[in-house]
Structure formats: C-alpha cells, structure tokens
Design a protein around this motif. Structure first.
Motif, PDB file in Angstrom:
ATOM      1  N   ASP A  71       0.816  -1.218   0.000  1.00 38.90           N
ATOM      2  CA  ASP A  71       0.000   0.000   0.000  1.00 38.90           C
ATOM      3  C   ASP A  71       0.848   1.267   0.000  1.00 38.90           C
ATOM      4  N   ASP A 128      -1.773   4.376  -0.025  1.00 40.61           N
ATOM      5  CA  ASP A 128      -3.129   4.254  -0.558  1.00 40.61           C
ATOM      6  C   ASP A 128      -3.651   2.868  -0.201  1.00 40.61           C
ATOM      7  N   LYS A 129      -4.513   2.831   0.766  1.00 43.59           N
ATOM      8  CA  LYS A 129      -5.107   1.572   1.240  1.00 43.59           C
ATOM      9  C   LYS A 129      -6.363   1.303   0.440  1.00 43.59           C
ATOM     10  N   THR A 130      -6.418   0.160  -0.200  1.00 41.98           N
ATOM     11  CA  THR A 130      -7.609  -0.199  -0.973  1.00 41.98           C
ATOM     12  C   THR A 130      -8.673  -0.720  -0.020  1.00 41.98           C
ATOM     13  N   ASP A 131      -9.879  -0.240  -0.193  1.00 40.00           N
ATOM     14  CA  ASP A 131     -10.999  -0.651   0.658  1.00 40.00           C
ATOM     15  C   ASP A 131     -11.472  -2.036   0.258  1.00 40.00           C
ATOM     16  N   ASP A 132     -11.847  -2.783   1.264  1.00 42.60           N
ATOM     17  CA  ASP A 132     -12.435  -4.095   1.019  1.00 42.60           C
ATOM     18  C   ASP A 132     -13.942  -3.894   0.921  1.00 42.60           C
ATOM     19  N   GLU A 133     -14.456  -4.010  -0.281  1.00 43.25           N
ATOM     20  CA  GLU A 133     -15.879  -3.738  -0.558  1.00 43.25           C
ATOM     21  C   GLU A 133     -16.815  -4.706   0.173  1.00 43.25           C
ATOM     22  N   PRO A 175      -5.902   7.783   1.974  1.00 44.34           N
ATOM     23  CA  PRO A 175      -4.669   7.992   1.205  1.00 44.34           C
ATOM     24  C   PRO A 175      -3.916   9.226   1.696  1.00 44.34           C
TER      25      PRO A 175
END
Length: 158
Positions: A62, A77-82, A95
C-alpha cells in the motif's frame, strides 16, 4: 501567516543559492492542515537521518517511496475491502502523500516497515570532487603547501 522577506540583499553576495531562497519563501506559505499520518525526522549521526512515519494498518504493497532530485515523496493508498460492512470505522486509513525537501547529495539508504512505522534511512554523501581540498600556489620558489613563509625560506637556505 506569510511574512514578505526581501532576499535581494543576499543576491548581491551569493551565487547559486536560489534554491535555498525559494525554500525559505515556500516554507512561509501555509501548509495543508492535514499532516496525517504523523511523522518524525531524526538526525541519528553526523551525516545520517531517519524519517519515521506512523502507517499502522498499511501493508508494504500500500506504500510507495519515490526519490526525485532533492525530493522524497512517500505515498500511501489503502484499498478498501468492498465486502466488509463496518459497524464502526475509526481507523484513518485514507490515502496520503508526504513530500520532504532533501539537501543536495542526500540519498535514501534503506526503507523498512516495522511495527506500524515506515522507517526511511537517509545519508548525506558529498562526492570527493566536492570536498574541500588544499590548493598549491605556484610561484618562483618551491614552497610546500602548509608551510609558513619563514619555514619555506629556512628550507631553501639549507
């Protein structure tokens, strides 16, 4: 709170310091109030520095570190877990971008992620051709650099 400092007197007696004056002028400009995540800058030796950024919750993938000329850019930038449904979302994993102005000849030596801290090790390495050196003065006598004129006269008389 910006102060208008006139650097023109310094331009009369300095050459090549434009970058320093620009840094001073830009430092007076208000920075964004969002200084998240918090970080420390530490001098750990004569020519060694460390930047520690609190990035708890961010994985190695990230984060990115880019070393540009006289600039270090750290992005997260942390991707969200949908698929997750949060009942309470209190972790600030938004971010971020941090930009650090670097002096000439400062390089990144190491970067590691340890217990939620991104540790970036920096070192200032001045090239040999830029280090101070003794210059011999040419003339009619065979003077050794570093001798006083009396010592040089005594050595010629002998």
């Amino acid at each position: 709170m910006r102060s208008n400092v006139d650097f023109s007197p310094f331009y009369r007696s300095s050459v090549g310091f434009d970058r320093i004056f620009n840094l001073l002028e830009n430092s007076a400009q208000p920075q964004g109030s969002d200084r998240w995540p918090p970080y420390d800058i530490v001098k750990v030796g004569e020519d060694k520095y460390r930047i520690a950024i609190a990035v708890a919750g961010f994985a190695q993938d990230d984060l990115s570190i880019t070393h540009e000329p006289n600039m270090l850019v750290v992005k997260g930038d942390k991707t969200d877990d949908e698929e997750l449904q949060y009942l309470h979302h209190g972790l600030a994993l938004r971010p971020f971008v941090h930009r650090f102005e670097l002096a000439d000849h400062v390089t990144v030596v190491d970067a590691r992620l340890d217990n939620g801290l991104l540790m970036i090790e920096l070192k200032k390495e001045i090239p040999e051709e830029m280090k101070p050196r003794q210059i011999a003065i040419g003339g009619t006598g065979n003077t050794i650099v570093g001798q006083s004129s009396r010592q040089a006269k005594d050595s010629r008389a002998a």
